[in-house]
Design a protein around this motif. Structure first.
Motif, mmCIF file in Angstrom:
data_model
loop_
_atom_site.group_PDB
_atom_site.id
_atom_site.type_symbol
_atom_site.label_atom_id
_atom_site.label_comp_id
_atom_site.label_asym_id
_atom_site.label_seq_id
_atom_site.Cartn_x
_atom_site.Cartn_y
_atom_site.Cartn_z
ATOM 1 N N ASN A 295 2.513 17.342 6.317
ATOM 2 C CA ASN A 295 2.487 15.663 6.120
ATOM 3 C C ASN A 295 2.405 15.467 4.652
ATOM 4 O OD1 ASN A 295 2.362 15.835 9.037
ATOM 5 N ND2 ASN A 295 0.284 16.519 8.835
ATOM 6 N N VAL A 296 3.262 14.643 3.903
ATOM 7 C CA VAL A 296 3.094 14.326 2.702
ATOM 8 C C VAL A 296 3.361 12.664 2.411
ATOM 9 C CG1 VAL A 296 4.208 14.827 0.319
ATOM 10 C CG2 VAL A 296 3.958 16.788 1.907
ATOM 11 N N ILE A 297 2.687 12.324 1.613
ATOM 12 C CA ILE A 297 2.735 10.820 1.213
ATOM 13 C C ILE A 297 3.212 10.661 -0.324
ATOM 14 C CG2 ILE A 297 1.948 8.540 0.679
ATOM 15 C CD1 ILE A 297 0.100 9.027 3.370
ATOM 16 N N LEU A 298 4.460 9.935 -0.798
ATOM 17 C CA LEU A 298 4.775 10.069 -2.174
ATOM 18 C C LEU A 298 4.126 8.545 -2.688
ATOM 19 C CD1 LEU A 298 8.487 10.785 -1.811
ATOM 20 C CD2 LEU A 298 6.681 12.228 -2.259
ATOM 21 N N LEU A 299 3.207 8.864 -3.363
ATOM 22 C CA LEU A 299 2.447 7.453 -3.798
ATOM 23 C C LEU A 299 2.930 7.331 -5.517
ATOM 24 C CD1 LEU A 299 -0.167 5.560 -3.785
ATOM 25 C CD2 LEU A 299 -1.348 7.582 -4.527
ATOM 26 N N GLY A 300 3.058 5.982 -5.734
ATOM 27 C CA GLY A 300 3.632 5.592 -6.935
ATOM 28 C C GLY A 300 3.716 3.996 -7.135
ATOM 29 N N PRO A 301 3.742 3.540 -8.390
ATOM 30 C CA PRO A 301 3.982 2.088 -8.483
ATOM 31 C C PRO A 301 5.431 1.650 -8.120
ATOM 32 C CG PRO A 301 3.077 3.296 -10.374
ATOM 33 C CD PRO A 301 3.517 4.297 -9.477
ATOM 34 N N PRO A 302 5.565 0.527 -8.123
ATOM 35 C CA PRO A 302 7.035 0.049 -7.808
ATOM 36 C C PRO A 302 8.019 0.430 -8.562
ATOM 37 C CG PRO A 302 5.610 -1.798 -8.680
ATOM 38 C CD PRO A 302 4.713 -0.566 -8.578
ATOM 39 N N GLY A 303 9.161 0.941 -7.979
ATOM 40 C CA GLY A 303 10.329 0.977 -9.095
ATOM 41 C C GLY A 303 10.437 2.663 -9.342
#
Length: 552
Positions: A295-303
């Motif tokens: 179970n993985v979430i890619l987290l980051g700013p827009p773009g």
């Protein structure tokens, strides 16, 4: 000049010549000290009285050991001497007084051989004549930050230092080098005792320098330092290859912060440090993490191409994937499953429809059924934080355990409980600029691995404009300006809003300008209008927008 000529005792204290040290620095780092060009950049202020940039302390109080020419005695502890590449001195003080600004300091470390009276604090102690290592440190003068207050107060100062540390981590790990630094250079506090323990283990039977003794004393050096690393000297007095690399990087960091890049150096090393601090994440790396954590979430700013990575990985599952877009209207009934209305035929008249109810499976139950075949299956969830995740998952959160298979009875869905097969992987994206990120429950966070996706240099491989070089130059210039402003002036929460490379990618110069005008500028203006940025970042970003608009 060879290193052992500098680091032998006879050359280290009263006989160390500044010209020798300058040659050594030039040899190890390609920086030339004290020439006119350097002085102008290294000492930019004219309202403070400066002495020479290099300070070499007076010889410590020692007595020759009549028993051996290779040893000396000291009441104050070996290592009271040091070489300092310093900031500014107070105009009212002489050369031996307190000074201001940041300094780069080299402390020698001598081996403590024995003591004539171990029970006496004032007893003369015997030390080896030749240093066995050095401590390289960055710190503030005992008279304060002075003109460097703004420099060390900017968040970017320590971010660049952290990036520099990432660059030399392989060398640090290889030799298990003790390293300590603090996040806020302006905070006055003592060096942790656990770090001194590491130094003592690194230099057995050594008295590294006078810092530890004077930690609690007024004016002690330790409380003014904010970065220290220990380096060993070999039998020949030389630093190892890794040691030389670490010294070189410390020098490069220190001189860059003082506004000096070195001889014939056009590139800014800060760009390399930022890349080390925010390394790119490849699709393969995400796949490897997903294989381990499920179970993985890619987290980051827009773009930052989170959705693109999600889409490409989803295609690799070749029909064994289910994609779902989260939005504010998503509920437990639509994501997991539940009773929903259904129109069926069955009215008295022809083509009449009848309202009924049935149990409708959501994407979670559909993915669980797909994975029950034993084939690797992916549930791809985009913008997972746009919905109230705690409400959407409900008791189904139990199914998302990484190493256990929990069974759960879903009301109105079959008679047997369901469980998530180990062949089912969940990959989601999360926009860190979304305010709802802070509302995610700890219970949910615990069940997911978070992979940070940070803005990278724009990918301009599809440029079709005839003047390709101009498009690349403009895109890279404005991207780096924007990124560096966020990293220099932004607080940690501000970095979650930093625009990604998407806003700087275009196939032509006209398209690039259009993207700036209709995508990037409105995004940054929203940040400013919503008052989401810290004050210093807001000021710098407003000027960035003015510059950008003038160039459209």
């Amino acid at each position: 000049m060879k290193e052992q000529e500098l680091f032998s005792l006879g050359r280290w204290d009263d006989k160390v010549h500044k010209e020798d040290f300058k040659k050594w620095i030039t040899e190890i780092s390609e920086f030339e000290l004290l020439n006119s060009k350097f002085r102008k950049k290294f000492v930019p202020s004219s309202d403070v009285a400066f002495s020479n940039v290099i300070q070499i302390s007076k010889k410590p109080e020692v007595e020759k050991d009549s028993d051996s020419p290779d040893r000396f005695k000291s009441k104050k502890g070996a290592g009271a001497n040091f070489i300092n590449i310093k900031g500014s001195w107070n105009s009212n003080d002489d050369q031996g007084a307190k000074y201001q600004g940041t300094s780069l300091i080299f402390f020698p470390c001598y081996e403590q051989l024995d003591s004539e009276d171990n029970n006496s604090k004032t007893a003369l102690k015997l030390y080896s004549k030749k240093p066995i290592g050095i401590l390289i440190a960055i710190g503030l003068g005992t008279a304060g930050a002075g003109q460097d207050a703004q420099l060390v107060g900017n968040p970017g100062h320590m971010r660049r230092f952290n990036g520099m540390i990432e660059t030399i981590k392989p060398s640090i790990k290889e030799e298990n080098i003790p390293l300590w630094w603090r996040k806020d250079p302006l905070s006055i506090r003592t060096i942790p005792q656990s770090f001194f323990k590491q130094v003592q283990d690194f230099f057995p039977n050594a008295h590294p320098f006078a810092l530890e003794e004077r930690q609690e004393a007024s004016g002690g050096y330790g409380q003014y330092l904010y970065a220290v690393a220990a380096l060993k000297l070999g039998e020949d007095g030389n630093l190892s290859q890794d040691g030389r690399s670490i010294v070189r990087h410390f020098l490069e960091f220190y001189f860059r912060e003082r506004g000096y890049r070195g001889k014939d150096r056009k590139d800014d090393p800060a760009n390399r440090w930022y890349e080390e601090l925010f390394p790119p994440i490849s699709e393969q790396q995400v796949k490897d993490i997903l294989k381990t954590h499920r179970n993985v979430i890619l987290l980051g700013p827009p773009g930052t191409k989170k959705t693109e990575i999600l889409s490409k990985i989803s295609k690799d599952y070749k029909g064994q994937s289910i994609s779902y877009q989260f939005h504010p209207s998503v509920t437990y009934q639509t994501f997991v499953g539940g009773i929903q209305p259904l129109l069926t035929e069955g009215g008295k008249e022809k083509n009449d429809e009848k309202m009924g109810f049935h149990f409708a499976k959501g994407p979670l139950l559909e993915a669980i059924e797909k994975a029950s075949s034993g084939k690797e299956t992916l549930l791809a969830l985009d913008e997972i934080n746009r919905a109230d995740l705690s409400s959407v998952l409900g008791e189904a959160i139990q199914l998302f355990e990484e190493n256990k298979e929990y069974e759960l009875q879903i009301k109105n869905y079959k008679n047997n409980p369901v469980k998530m097969s180990k062949t089912l992987n969940v990959l989601a994206t999360m926009n860190s600029a979304d305010r709802s990120i802070s509302s995610m429950d700890v219970a949910i966070r615990r069940r997911f691995a978070f992979v940070e996706i940070w803005p990278q240099e724009p990918d301009l491989s599809e440029v079709t404009d005839q003047d390709e070089a101009t498009v690349q130059e403009e895109a890279q210039k404005w991207f780096r300006k924007c990124r560096n402003i966020f990293l220099e002036y932004g607080e940690e929460s501000d970095l979650l809003l930093m625009p990604g490379g998407f806003y700087f990618v275009a196939s032509s110069l006209d398209q690039l300008k259009s993207k700036f005008k209709y995508r990037l500028i409105p995004l940054l203006q929203d940040y400013l209008l919503e008052n989401r940025l810290s004050y210093n970042l807001k000021v710098e970003l407003e000027f960035y927008l003015q510059e950008l608009e003038r160039n459209l």
